[in-house]
Design an enzyme around this catalytic site. Structure first.
Site, short mmCIF file in Angstrom:
data_model
loop_
_atom_site.label_atom_id
_atom_site.label_comp_id
_atom_site.label_asym_id
_atom_site.label_seq_id
_atom_site.Cartn_x
_atom_site.Cartn_y
_atom_site.Cartn_z
N CYS A 182 0.67 -1.07 -0.02
CA CYS A 182 0.08 0.09 -0.23
C CYS A 182 0.76 1.36 0.00
O CYS A 182 1.48 1.62 -1.06
CB CYS A 182 -1.00 0.06 1.30
SG CYS A 182 -2.43 1.01 0.90
N HIS A 200 -3.15 -5.12 1.01
CA HIS A 200 -2.56 -5.58 2.25
C HIS A 200 -2.80 -7.06 2.55
O HIS A 200 -3.76 -7.65 3.00
CB HIS A 200 -3.20 -5.12 3.53
CG HIS A 200 -2.79 -3.22 3.77
ND1 HIS A 200 -1.97 -3.16 4.44
CD2 HIS A 200 -3.58 -2.68 3.26
CE1 HIS A 200 -1.91 -1.75 4.30
NE2 HIS A 200 -3.12 -1.50 3.70
N GLU A 215 -0.94 -8.94 4.72
CA GLU A 215 -0.84 -9.24 5.88
C GLU A 215 -2.23 -9.07 6.58
O GLU A 215 -2.34 -9.68 7.83
CB GLU A 215 0.24 -8.39 6.69
CG GLU A 215 -0.32 -6.94 6.92
CD GLU A 215 -0.01 -6.15 5.63
OE1 GLU A 215 -0.41 -4.83 5.68
OE2 GLU A 215 0.16 -6.64 4.56
#
Length: 218
Positions: A78, A171, A173
């Protein structure tokens, strides 16, 4: 093997958690000394303007560029993609111009327009990657040495790689997705120990940083 996570601002804890989940030691990076003995670096999501200011304030600009020049993998998510881009739409000066791409900030609108998507990322296998897009950028242009790793259904580019530099507009994660981190770990391991007889593979960026600095001084 230790992989650093830039911990000045943004969602760095989730990256540390993901590294821990795959059995890799994550190191919080806040000053140049924290980059000693790391085998790679992750730039998290957050606010790219703030990250620019803090990178300069804490003297991390040159050490990160030097780490990339040595061939260590650098992964940005990002805002991290914006930090790594050679060109930011609208004329904003680049921060760490390691990726030969042009990115547009907040390409999908405000945080209320955040969304999730299943993405085909062939380099990571046949199972789609679940991506979380929060005030995400988009890649408008790629240079000749940049590989496109993923696109949205409408064709817009959301993940790229240029040798040892990887960036995603989303993202992984935040979605419990570990494969990008595993890829970075594999690249870091190869950088540390390229294997008997193979020689060290430096994964140079498109032009050496020294060459670009010489051009800038002319």
């Amino acid at each position: 093997m230790r992989i650093g996570v830039l911990a000045l601002q943004g969602a760095f804890r989730e990256h540390l958690d993901t590294l821990r989940a795959i059995g890799v030691e994550g190191v919080r990076v806040r000053e140049p000394a924290d980059l000693v003995d790391v085998s790679g670096l992750i730039l998290p999501g957050g606010e790219s303007t703030t990250m620019r200011q803090l990178i300069e304030r804490w003297g991390l600009h040159e050490p990160i560029l030097d780490l990339a020049e040595r061939g260590a993998p650098i992964f940005g998510t990002c805002a991290g993609m914006i930090v790594l881009a050679a060109e930011i739409a609208g004329g904003e000066a680049p921060i760490l111009p390691l990726l030969d791409v042009t990115v547009e900030r907040n390409a999908f609108g405000r945080q209320l327009e955040s969304f999730e998507a299943e993405l085909d990322v062939p380099v990571l296998g046949s199972t789609p990657v679940h991506g979380v897009f929060i005030r995400a950028p988009i890649v408008e242009r790629t240079g000749p040495e940049v590989d496109v790793l993923a696109r949205l259904d409408d064709g817009r580019i959301v993940a790229v790689r240029q040798r040892n530099i990887i960036a995603t507009a989303f993202h992984p994660e935040l979605a419990g997705e570990t494969r990008f981190h595993r890829l970075v770990a594999a690249m870091a391991s190869e950088h540390d120990d390229p294997g008997e007889g193979s020689g060290r593979r430096p994964y140079p960026t498109r032009r050496s940083l020294a060459a670009r600095r010489e051009e800038a001084d002319r």
